[in-house]
Structure formats: structure tokens, C-alpha cells
Scaffold this motif. Structure first.
Motif, short mmCIF file in Angstrom:
data_model
loop_
_atom_site.label_atom_id
_atom_site.label_comp_id
_atom_site.label_asym_id
_atom_site.label_seq_id
_atom_site.Cartn_x
_atom_site.Cartn_y
_atom_site.Cartn_z
N ARG A 122 -11.01 70.03 -35.96
CA ARG A 122 -12.33 69.74 -35.37
C ARG A 122 -13.29 69.19 -36.43
O ARG A 122 -14.08 68.29 -36.16
N ASN A 123 -13.22 69.76 -37.61
CA ASN A 123 -14.11 69.30 -38.68
C ASN A 123 -13.83 67.86 -39.11
O ASN A 123 -14.72 67.17 -39.59
N ASP A 125 -13.32 65.40 -37.20
CA ASP A 125 -14.00 64.49 -36.28
C ASP A 125 -15.51 64.54 -36.42
O ASP A 125 -16.22 63.78 -35.75
N LYS A 126 -16.00 65.43 -37.26
CA LYS A 126 -17.45 65.57 -37.40
C LYS A 126 -17.94 64.74 -38.58
O LYS A 126 -17.24 64.58 -39.58
N LYS A 132 -24.86 61.78 -42.20
CA LYS A 132 -26.12 62.27 -41.65
C LYS A 132 -27.30 61.91 -42.55
O LYS A 132 -28.40 61.62 -42.07
N ILE A 201 -24.02 60.06 -34.75
CA ILE A 201 -23.46 61.40 -34.73
C ILE A 201 -23.43 61.89 -33.28
O ILE A 201 -24.45 61.91 -32.60
N ARG A 203 -23.52 64.53 -30.51
CA ARG A 203 -24.00 65.90 -30.35
C ARG A 203 -23.83 66.34 -28.91
O ARG A 203 -23.62 65.54 -28.02
N SER A 347 -22.60 70.92 -33.06
CA SER A 347 -21.51 69.98 -32.91
C SER A 347 -21.44 69.00 -34.06
O SER A 347 -20.48 68.26 -34.19
N SER A 348 -22.45 68.95 -34.90
CA SER A 348 -22.41 68.06 -36.06
C SER A 348 -22.41 68.83 -37.37
O SER A 348 -22.54 68.27 -38.43
N GLU A 349 -22.23 70.14 -37.29
CA GLU A 349 -22.17 70.96 -38.49
C GLU A 349 -20.74 71.39 -38.74
O GLU A 349 -20.00 71.75 -37.83
N GLU A 350 -20.31 71.41 -39.98
CA GLU A 350 -18.96 71.81 -40.31
C GLU A 350 -18.80 73.30 -40.13
O GLU A 350 -19.63 74.09 -40.54
#
Length: 389
Positions: A122-123, A125-126, A132, A201, A203, A347-350
């Protein structure tokens, strides 16, 4: 089609009593009034702004990020596994216990190892902090530039000092080149935000923000068509006053200058409260609701415009409450923690790999770190987008 157009552009809806579109169609030489056709100029300009943004992020923001030692890319990558990749892309990105048990038996892996694989995947894809940072630097540059231009333009405009000038002679008010450029640039920027949502990004509030940008474009266009651009320029300037401060705080947060981040967040909060809870209702709403009533009188589009501005004020109160909650927690606990909307930004944080890794991370102080936590800005970041027109 002609009947639909005539119904939509009904003069009794858009214009005050005894005023027709024909009265505004043929002004004196050198005089220009807002026309609906002017709004189409914003579309190619929005595309131009989008192209400028890409170039800015690639050559200027990217260089600044490297200078601040903000690295590109993501952290630990998931090891290649065809079975898990198929589940991730086709079934679920966050498997429950039943899926974990089945995959654990199929691969002869420990369930925690499977869970860790999905977390790492998942990370991947962020977006990185570098991405950012570049996005926020573009927004900071644009917001600061448009606010500086708008404030300089309004400083020389009589309706900044006497809001009744927004309504004297309405709707026969000349559209100056400065006001036209200010309005169309703002409109173009929000069109470009709608375009860039598909590349920015991603979200959880993607749809909400898309609807917000669409509503903003609609409100700006609505005020332009019926020539409420003077008071509209005041609304734009009031909202632009705090946006660049939030982006500056986010930049400091990404660069790990926590003291600077916390200071900028405090300044942003103060400016936000003053502009949205004091200046906007006392200065702007008072003019649109009471001064305009006395000078021009109400008509259908006047009611719609004021209802939309009142809804905006309700949103200001809600957003101010959310910001105040962060400030109170910071004072009581000695640190700024995530606010009630942090799940939107999540959703945009690791994601952290494990509690032990979090402890390792916390053992390395960031630049200018003190007892507060600059990640307040990440949790708070979406307020900026919602707080515009």
C-alpha cells in the motif's frame, strides 16, 4: 435549444427590475461589462496554468526539495509475489483476518508477514514526501502571488474602503482590465485544480473535493455573469489571505523544521479566524445583504448569491471549530495531534510498519524540533482546500 437558452438567461432572474441584457450589450466606446462569453477564456488559461505547474514542480520545487534533503521515492518495497499481487489488485488492498489466514496457509507464511507485505505494498502506491512538498510549493507560490496581486489591486479600488461602491450604479459598472485579470485568473486556477485532481495525490475525499471545486467555479462564474465582481473580488481576497500560510506551514513540516511549522500554523489559525469569522461577516456579508438591499433592492439571483455566501459562512464556522480543536489539544497536551479529519489525509500518509519502527523513527529529532509536532499541518491540510470559494 433556443427556448432552453431563453429560459436559462431570463432577465428577471439575473438582473434587477427594469434592466435587460440589451441595456448591457452595447456600452459606450471604451466601456466593458462582464459577459458570459468571457468565462470561456478561463479554460485555455487553466490548461496553461496546469502546464506551468508541471514545469514549476519539475524544475524549481524539485531543486528546492533536493536542497532541503527531501528524498524521492518510497520506503521499503514489498517483495515480488504473484499471488499476493493478484489479491491486492483484484480483491482487496487491506485483507481481513479470513483472507490473511487463507493466504498464510497458501504461501506457508506467517500471518504477520502477509499483513506486513500488504502494508508495504500500500505504501508503494502512496506519494512520497518529496511529491507532496513539490505540490505544496506550487500552491504556496500561486496563493501568495494571487493574494499579492489582488490586495494591490483592491488597495487602489474605491470599494475596498467603502463597500457601498460595490452597488452604486449597479449593474452598469465598468469592468476594468485589472479586475478582469484577477477574476479570470482565480477562475482558471480552480478549473486547473479540477484537471489536476486526476494526477495529484489521491485522497479519500477525492469526490468531495471535486464537487467543491465545481461549486467554487460555479459561484465565481455566477457572480461574474450578473456583474457582482466588485464584491466578488473582496470575497476572493478574504479567502486568499490565509491559504498561502497553510501551504508554508506544510512546506516546513515536510522539511522537518518543526518550530517553524508550528509558528506558521499558529499564524495561519489567527489569520483564518480573523478573515473568516470577523472580516467576512462584518464587512462582506453586511454589504451583500444590507447595503445592496438599500441601494439596489433584491431580485432572484441576488437571493441565490446571498444564500450561497451564508452557506459559506456556516462552513467557515465548522472549519474554525476544527482548527480550534487542534489548538486546544496542543495547549493542553504540549503537542499538536491529529484532528478529527486526519482520516481524510491518511490515504497520503505512509503507514508505520510496527511499533518498534515508530520508536526508532522517534529517536531521531527533526530540524528545529520542540515539544510540539509539526504533523498537525498534515492532519489539517485539507481545510485549506475546503476554505476557498
Amino acid at each position: 435549444m433556443a427556448a432552453l437558452s431563453a429560459w436559462f438567461w431570463n432577465e428577471r432572474f439575473w438582473l434587477p427590475h427594469n434592466v435587460t441584457w440589451a441595456d448591457l450589450a452595447d456600452p459606450a466606446p471604451g466601456v466593458e461589462y462582464p459577459k458570459a462569453g468571457h468565462l470561456f477564456t478561463a479554460l485555455p488559461l487553466a490548461l496553461g496554468i496546469f502546464v506551468v505547474r508541471i514545469a514549476f514542480e519539475r524544475f524549481i520545487a524539485n531543486a528546492c526539495a533536493r536542497r532541503l534533503h527531501i528524498q524521492q521515492g518510497v520506503g521499503r518495497r514489498a517483495q515480488p509475489n504473484a499471488v499476493l499481487e493478484k489479491v491486492f489488485t483484484s480483491i482487496t488492498k487491506n485483507p481481513d483476518s479470513r483472507h490473511l489466514d487463507g493466504l498464510s496457509k497458501q504461501l506457508d507464511w506467517d500471518a504477520r508477514k502477509v499483513q506486513r507485505w500488504f502494508r508495504h505494498r500500500r505504501n508503494q502506491d502512496k506519494p512520497s514526501i518529496h511529491t507532496k512538498f513539490c505540490e505544496s510549493m506550487w500552491r504556496f507560490t500561486f496563493y501568495l502571488s494571487i493574494f499579492s496581486y489582488g490586495f494591490q489591486f483592491l488597495w487602489q479600488s474605491p470599494w475596498l474602503w467603502d463597500t457601498r461602491q460595490c452597488w452604486y450604479g449597479y449593474p452598469y459598472q465598468v469592468l476594468t482590465s485589472g479586475l478582469y485579470h484577477y477574476y479570470v485568473t482565480e477562475l482558471s486556477f480552480y478549473w486547473s485544480l479540477m484537471f489536476s485532481q486526476f494526477t495529484d495525490i489521491k485522497r479519500k475525499d477525492f469526490l468531495i473535493m471535486f464537487i467543491h471545486h465545481l461549486a467554487t467555479v460555479g459561484l465565481i462564474s455566477f457572480s461574474y455573469v450578473n456583474n457582482m465582481v466588485r464584491v466578488g473580488s473582496l470575497v476572493l481576497c478574504v479567502h486568499d489571505a490565509s491559504d498561502f500560510l497553510l501551504e508554508a506551514a506544510k512546506l516546513a513540516n515536510y522539511a522537518k523544521y518543526q518550530r517553524l511549522c508550528d509558528f506558521l500554523f499558529i499564524v495561519f489559525s489567527v489569520v483564518f479566524f480573523i478573515t473568516r469569522l470577523v472580516i467576512y461577516p462584518i464587512w462582506v456579508l453586511n454589504s451583500t445583504m444590507f447595503e445592496s438591499w438599500a441601494i439596489v433592492g433584491p431580485f432572484p439571483s441576488w437571493w441565490i448569491f446571498n444564500v450561497l455566501l451564508l452557506v459559506l459562512q456556516v462552513l467557515h464556522i465548522i472549519w474554525s471549530y476544527l482548527i480550534a480543536r487542534i489548538a486546544v489539544k496542543a495547549i493542553l497536551r504540549g503537542k499538536v495531534c491529529n484532528d478529527v479529519r486526519s482520516d481524510i489525509e491518511s490515504s497520503s500518509e505512509e503507514e508505520a510498519d510496527a511499533p518498534t519502527e515508530s520508536l526508532k523513527m522517534s529517536s531521531h529529532p527533526s530540524k528545529g524540533e520542540n515539544s510540539t509536532n509539526g504533523h498537525c499541518v498534515t492532519a489539517k491540510a485539507r481545510v485549506q482546500n475546503h476554505s476557498s470559494w
